[in-house]
Design a protein around this motif. Structure first.
Motif, PDB file in Angstrom:
ATOM      1  N   ASP A 138      10.835  -1.102 -10.661  1.00  0.00           N
ATOM      2  CA  ASP A 138       9.984   0.085 -10.704  1.00  0.00           C
ATOM      3  C   ASP A 138       9.591   0.505  -9.289  1.00  0.00           C
ATOM      4  OD1 ASP A 138       8.278  -1.994 -10.013  1.00  0.00           O
ATOM      5  OD2 ASP A 138       6.626  -1.278 -11.252  1.00  0.00           O
ATOM      6  N   MET A 139       8.612   1.375  -9.193  1.00  0.00           N
ATOM      7  CA  MET A 139       8.135   1.864  -7.905  1.00  0.00           C
ATOM      8  C   MET A 139       7.756   0.732  -6.974  1.00  0.00           C
ATOM      9  SD  MET A 139       4.654   4.077  -7.284  1.00  0.00           S
ATOM     10  CE  MET A 139       3.579   2.686  -7.730  1.00  0.00           C
TER      11      MET A 139
ATOM     12  N   PHE B  70       0.864  -1.179   0.000  1.00  0.00           N
ATOM     13  CA  PHE B  70       0.000   0.000   0.000  1.00  0.00           C
ATOM     14  C   PHE B  70       0.900   1.228   0.000  1.00  0.00           C
ATOM     15  CE2 PHE B  70      -3.576   2.170   2.704  1.00  0.00           C
ATOM     16  CZ  PHE B  70      -3.852   3.014   1.636  1.00  0.00           C
ATOM     17  N   THR B  71       0.803   2.049  -1.044  1.00  0.00           N
ATOM     18  CA  THR B  71       1.678   3.219  -1.126  1.00  0.00           C
ATOM     19  C   THR B  71       0.900   4.476  -1.484  1.00  0.00           C
ATOM     20  OG1 THR B  71       3.683   4.128  -2.145  1.00  0.00           O
ATOM     21  CG2 THR B  71       2.271   2.825  -3.560  1.00  0.00           C
ATOM     22  N   LEU B  72       1.364   5.602  -0.960  1.00  0.00           N
ATOM     23  CA  LEU B  72       0.908   6.926  -1.363  1.00  0.00           C
ATOM     24  C   LEU B  72       2.040   7.507  -2.195  1.00  0.00           C
ATOM     25  CD1 LEU B  72      -0.550   8.217   2.022  1.00  0.00           C
ATOM     26  CD2 LEU B  72      -1.685   6.893   0.235  1.00  0.00           C
ATOM     27  N   VAL B  73       1.752   7.886  -3.409  1.00  0.00           N
ATOM     28  CA  VAL B  73       2.826   8.200  -4.362  1.00  0.00           C
ATOM     29  C   VAL B  73       2.689   9.617  -4.916  1.00  0.00           C
ATOM     30  CG1 VAL B  73       1.568   7.237  -6.331  1.00  0.00           C
ATOM     31  CG2 VAL B  73       4.070   7.324  -6.384  1.00  0.00           C
ATOM     32  N   ALA B  74       3.821  10.217  -5.204  1.00  0.00           N
ATOM     33  CA  ALA B  74       3.850  11.533  -5.841  1.00  0.00           C
ATOM     34  C   ALA B  74       5.031  11.593  -6.786  1.00  0.00           C
ATOM     35  CB  ALA B  74       3.959  12.639  -4.793  1.00  0.00           C
ATOM     36  N   GLU B  75       4.948  12.499  -7.744  1.00  0.00           N
ATOM     37  CA  GLU B  75       6.052  12.706  -8.683  1.00  0.00           C
ATOM     38  C   GLU B  75       6.832  13.938  -8.256  1.00  0.00           C
ATOM     39  OE1 GLU B  75       6.512  12.348 -13.467  1.00  0.00           O
ATOM     40  OE2 GLU B  75       5.009  13.748 -12.767  1.00  0.00           O
ATOM     41  N   GLY B  76       8.159  13.823  -8.191  1.00  0.00           N
ATOM     42  CA  GLY B  76       8.970  14.960  -7.784  1.00  0.00           C
ATOM     43  C   GLY B  76      10.423  14.581  -7.658  1.00  0.00           C
TER      44      GLY B  76
ATOM     45  N   SER C  58      15.722  12.466  -3.145  1.00  0.00           N
ATOM     46  CA  SER C  58      17.161  12.290  -2.987  1.00  0.00           C
ATOM     47  C   SER C  58      17.679  11.138  -3.838  1.00  0.00           C
ATOM     48  CB  SER C  58      17.495  12.038  -1.515  1.00  0.00           C
ATOM     49  OG  SER C  58      16.801  10.878  -1.039  1.00  0.00           O
ATOM     50  N   GLU C  59      16.778  10.241  -4.217  1.00  0.00           N
ATOM     51  CA  GLU C  59      17.127   9.101  -5.061  1.00  0.00           C
ATOM     52  C   GLU C  59      16.038   8.937  -6.104  1.00  0.00           C
ATOM     53  OE1 GLU C  59      17.390   5.822  -2.433  1.00  0.00           O
ATOM     54  OE2 GLU C  59      18.973   6.679  -1.203  1.00  0.00           O
ATOM     55  N   ASP C  60      16.188   7.937  -6.980  1.00  0.00           N
ATOM     56  CA  ASP C  60      15.172   7.704  -7.998  1.00  0.00           C
ATOM     57  C   ASP C  60      13.826   7.397  -7.349  1.00  0.00           C
ATOM     58  OD1 ASP C  60      14.229   7.655 -10.514  1.00  0.00           O
ATOM     59  OD2 ASP C  60      14.935   5.660 -11.002  1.00  0.00           O
ATOM     60  N   TYR C  61      13.848   6.631  -6.280  1.00  0.00           N
ATOM     61  CA  TYR C  61      12.658   6.396  -5.461  1.00  0.00           C
ATOM     62  C   TYR C  61      13.070   6.716  -4.031  1.00  0.00           C
ATOM     63  CZ  TYR C  61      11.187   3.822  -9.586  1.00  0.00           C
ATOM     64  OH  TYR C  61      10.867   3.477 -10.866  1.00  0.00           O
TER      65      TYR C  61
ATOM     66  N   ARG D 145      10.531  10.099  -9.431  1.00  0.00           N
ATOM     67  CA  ARG D 145      11.043  11.231 -10.217  1.00  0.00           C
ATOM     68  C   ARG D 145      10.243  11.473 -11.488  1.00  0.00           C
ATOM     69  NH1 ARG D 145      17.678  11.162  -9.964  1.00  0.00           N
ATOM     70  NH2 ARG D 145      17.861  11.754  -7.758  1.00  0.00           N
ATOM     71  N   ASN D 146       9.811  10.404 -12.137  1.00  0.00           N
ATOM     72  CA  ASN D 146       9.106  10.564 -13.408  1.00  0.00           C
ATOM     73  C   ASN D 146       8.151   9.381 -13.578  1.00  0.00           C
ATOM     74  OD1 ASN D 146       8.702  10.125 -16.440  1.00  0.00           O
ATOM     75  ND2 ASN D 146       9.702  12.131 -16.415  1.00  0.00           N
ATOM     76  N   PHE D 147       6.846   9.666 -13.581  1.00  0.00           N
ATOM     77  CA  PHE D 147       5.850   8.597 -13.677  1.00  0.00           C
ATOM     78  C   PHE D 147       5.946   7.836 -14.995  1.00  0.00           C
ATOM     79  CE2 PHE D 147       2.868  10.845 -10.519  1.00  0.00           C
ATOM     80  CZ  PHE D 147       3.300  10.040  -9.473  1.00  0.00           C
ATOM     81  N   LEU D 148       6.226   8.552 -16.081  1.00  0.00           N
ATOM     82  CA  LEU D 148       6.324   7.881 -17.383  1.00  0.00           C
ATOM     83  C   LEU D 148       7.488   6.907 -17.399  1.00  0.00           C
ATOM     84  CD1 LEU D 148       5.490   7.450 -20.307  1.00  0.00           C
ATOM     85  CD2 LEU D 148       6.835   9.485 -20.924  1.00  0.00           C
TER      86      LEU D 148
END
Length: 262
Positions: A245-246, A199-205, A208-211, A230-233
């Protein structure tokens, strides 16, 4: 010296996957190499999103769409979404990145897909703030194989909890960063979705690292991972390619915390 046909095919397929820029040239090498490369060429398709990924025309997909397994549709082709979905009937990983309501033809095409992963604005398929359970049930019950659900909606998706029980294999659930679940709400997710593992709450931005967990809060339930991407695409394409991936990151964090929850 002739190579065994199985080895020759493996070499061509390996080259097409590892060096994607060579695919068009490899298809021209011989009359039997084309059918080997063609499924790989159309395996991942991105439409209406700025990307270097495969962006074939609708005409091409109506011929080769049965090869598509990973399909991402952006905001541009809204009027054509139903045609893209119909043209790619074997899609298992789908992203629909628009919050505009899909028409009934598109929703009917969506329900026929053998989906395992779905990233979507819920507003695109039903009004979940004024939720009518029969409406949601009609749609979500069409996905018995769905394991990953990434909800890209702008507002708090708490009203959908009863609907998620209609997904018998749902193990990965991603909600928007701005959703701030109270402890009792988190417990409700875990209690009412017995198949849920991550279960994750996610944002793009820029983290300090890629995830990273750059916006974790001290009051968060340990079972909730706040993940900054960093980048959803780029993340979507990694998942389509079978790369880390995430969700791979969320799995590592969850397993690291599991000792604290025992």
């Amino acid at each position: 010296m002739e190579l065994p046909a199985e080895l020759e095919r493996y070499i061509f397929e390996w080259a097409a996957r590892v060096h994607s820029g060579t695919r068009a040239a490899l298809i021209q090498v011989s009359k039997y190499a084309g059918p080997w490369i063609e499924p790989i060429l159309y395996e991942i398709v991105i439409v209406g999103v700025r990307s270097r990924g495969c962006q074939p025309s609708l005409d091409a997909l109506q011929r080769y769409g049965h090869h598509v397994r990973h399909l991402l549709l952006g905001t541009d082709p809204k009027a054509l979404i139903s045609q893209y979905l119909v043209a790619c009937p074997r899609t298992i990983n789908l992203g629909i990145w628009t919050s505009q309501k899909l028409d009934e033809e598109a929703i009917d095409a969506l329900k026929r897909l053998p989906l395992e992963r779905l990233c979507i604005h819920l507003e695109a398929i039903f009004n979940y703030q004024a939720l009518l359970l029969p409406q949601a049930e009609k749609i979500l019950s069409a996905f018995p194989k769905l394991t990953h659900l990434d909800i890209a909606s702008d507002s708090a998706p708490q009203p959908i909890i009863p609907c998620l029980k209609l997904l018998p294999k749902l193990s990965h659930l991603s909600l928007p960063r701005d959703f701030r679940p109270a402890p009792e709400t988190v417990l409700k997710y875990w209690r009412e979705i017995p198949t849920l593992e991550y279960f994750t709450l996610v944002a793009e931005g820029n983290g300090s690292e890629d995830y990273s967990e750059d916006f974790r809060r001290s009051e968060d339930d340990l079972r909730v991972v706040r993940c900054l991407v960093r980048n959803f695409l780029d993340d979507w394409k990694r998942a389509a390619k079978g790369e880390s991936d995430m969700w791979a990151y969320v799995k590592v964090v969850t397993e690291r915390r599991s000792g604290l929850m025992l």
